[in-house]
Design a protein around this motif. Structure first.
Motif: not given
Lengths: 326, 326
Positions: A202-213, A284-288
């Motif tokens: 959720q923190a990567l909304r607007g930051l990541a251009s693509a994502m997968i698990d 954002a990751a550091q915050h998480c």
């Protein structure tokens, strides 16, 4: 006394905090559930099946199975940057189980299901319990503000490839179990109790251009991004983070690398982030409190290239692209 | 060549008309699907599992299994007065099937799935294909204008109890199959190719006070309405419609009655309609070319009473309340 479908539902509902969910208009107990997203909200829907003898050992602890069932589905929602909301549970239980066996198994299952559902404020809104070979299906429904979901399709040349946490632990644990080796509790935990990276997603909304698990293996899953985005990539193998518990597992380097690059079941997030958002993504990751490592770059040239720290191409060991856990 | 998960998806997508679905923002092929209902629309969600040896004979035609999988889920949506929209399919296929066996079975499955999905303009938006004992789970998502879903909970004393079509055919067919009897094609069709009453369900929006589909047996399912609505009912057993094909099956009267009252798998709709809406409900059914029979009345006194045409209580045969098909 037999623990029935109704007991299971009651136990799950009792264990979940009193829902104050105005968008859930009708929960479990009718022919279907009714939900109404708020205006400007989109629903994100994923489903996964886990079968005895395929996705778990038949004598695995049902609490671990329950946790993992929820975790693997939530990991899909995390990869879309979605917030979990509701789920449906389909459960097939062997008809030849004794009443006490059935009851014990269901109680343990609930012990695994409930904490992770509670943690993410999920509500069980439907399902089906029936006889059959032991099998579980969960369908998870999440939500995102309209347009903020991150798909596999937005990666562009120049984007950084980032990976959360570290990979290879689950595959190493499974490898050890299958070969009768002693497997450390820390490795086993990573296999049996994966943590879906929801907050990070959720923190990567607007930051990541693509994502997968990462469920099938880092390189295989990254390939899905490359294919969906019609791009290529170089991954610096030495930058792929491995955990201290993997390093302590006594495998040789080639085996460890194979676990990290091609093993599955880690449920970390692999995402692409353009240069201008890199600092924000790392913050954002550091915050998480989650480590986010740069492992490579997206390139215009199709294909996935593995390189060393000097940028030289390296050849993967034979079979490195196969699913390690199949 | 092995027919894979991707071939299955491609075949289903190819077979479905090019979707012009503005509310489906992301279909199959990512970590999850994304949908966005229009403002003022609610989503209705149901899921059912079908296992080999439990819900179908292992050597049943896969086309029949595919049809029924969709039909039983759509029947739940029909009972909520919903319009079908999207679905997710979870499929477990035995690992020891040969490539040609697998391929043949999947092709037949698609032959059964596609026509009923096409008929109701459904889109496959997700799923999971894996190894395991043969098992299918479908999760169906429909929609209703806000507030127009019909639940089990609205029946009030005085309401007429209406039943679509006729009941008992599927149970009679199953009974015959289990006992090695010759079963007519018409009866078998009712067991293997049930018709979800979607058009009727939607036509009863605003008219029916409560509704359920008859999957477990008429009296058992009516009990669910009574319980959810906190009312009772009298059902005139002689008014429960039986089909000519059931009458021609050579069963004695008690057996036929047992099939009609307690048999399952008919997927007809049982609904309650207040006096003021009765004419409109009957007209709506006529418009759908479906027979809608008055079989009783809702009463304030709790409990379900079976009566004859003279209003005298009748005693059901032993076991009449048990699921006939279990």
């Amino acid at each position: 006394m037999t623990f029935t479908e109704f007991d299971l539902i009651a136990a799950i509902q009792q264990g979940l905090p009193q829902s104050n969910d105005e968008q859930l208009l009708l929960g479990i107990g009718d022919d279907a559930a009714i939900v109404q997203p708020t205006v400007g909200e989109q629903l994100v829907i994923s489903t996964d099946t886990m079968n005895a003898g395929v996705h778990f050992f038949p004598d695995d602890n049902a609490a671990d199975i329950g946790h993992k069932l929820v975790a693997v589905n939530l990991s899909d929602l995390a990869a879309m940057a979605a917030t979990p909301r509701w789920c449906l549970l389909n459960l097939s239980l062997p008809a030849d189980w004794s009443a006490s066996q059935r009851s014990n198994w269901l109680c343990a299952l609930i012990d695994g299901l409930l904490p992770i559902m509670q943690q993410h404020a999920m509500t069980l809104i439907g399902g089906d319990t029936t006889s059959g070979t032991l099998s579980l299906t969960l369908t998870a429904i999440g939500s995102v503000p309209a347009g903020s979901a991150v798909t596999r399709a937005g990666a562009a040349a120049g984007d950084h490839i980032l990976l959360s946490g570290h990979v290879g632990d689950a595959a190493a644990a499974l490898h050890g179990l299958k070969h009768g080796a002693v497997v450390s509790a820390a490795l086993l935990h990573r296999l049996r109790r994966p943590t879906p990276r929801l907050e990070l997603g959720q923190a990567l909304r607007g930051l990541a251009s693509a994502m997968i698990d990462v469920s099938d293996g880092l390189l295989a899953d990254l390939q899905h991004i490359l294919q969906a985005s019609a791009v290529g990539a170089s991954v610096c193998v030495e930058d792929v983070p491995m955990s201290p518990v993997l390093a302590a597992a006594g495998m040789d380097n080639a085996e460890m690398q194979r676990c990290a690059l091609s093993g599955g079941d880690d449920y970390e997030l692999c995402c692409c982030v353009p240069d201008r958002h890199l600092a924000a993504a790392l913050q954002a990751a550091q915050h998480c409190s989650i480590k986010l490592s740069c492992i490579g770059r997206i390139e215009a040239e199709p294909g996935l290239r593995c390189i060393d720290a000097a940028g030289e191409p390296i050849k993967l060991p034979q079979g490195g692209w196969q699913h390690f856990h199949d």
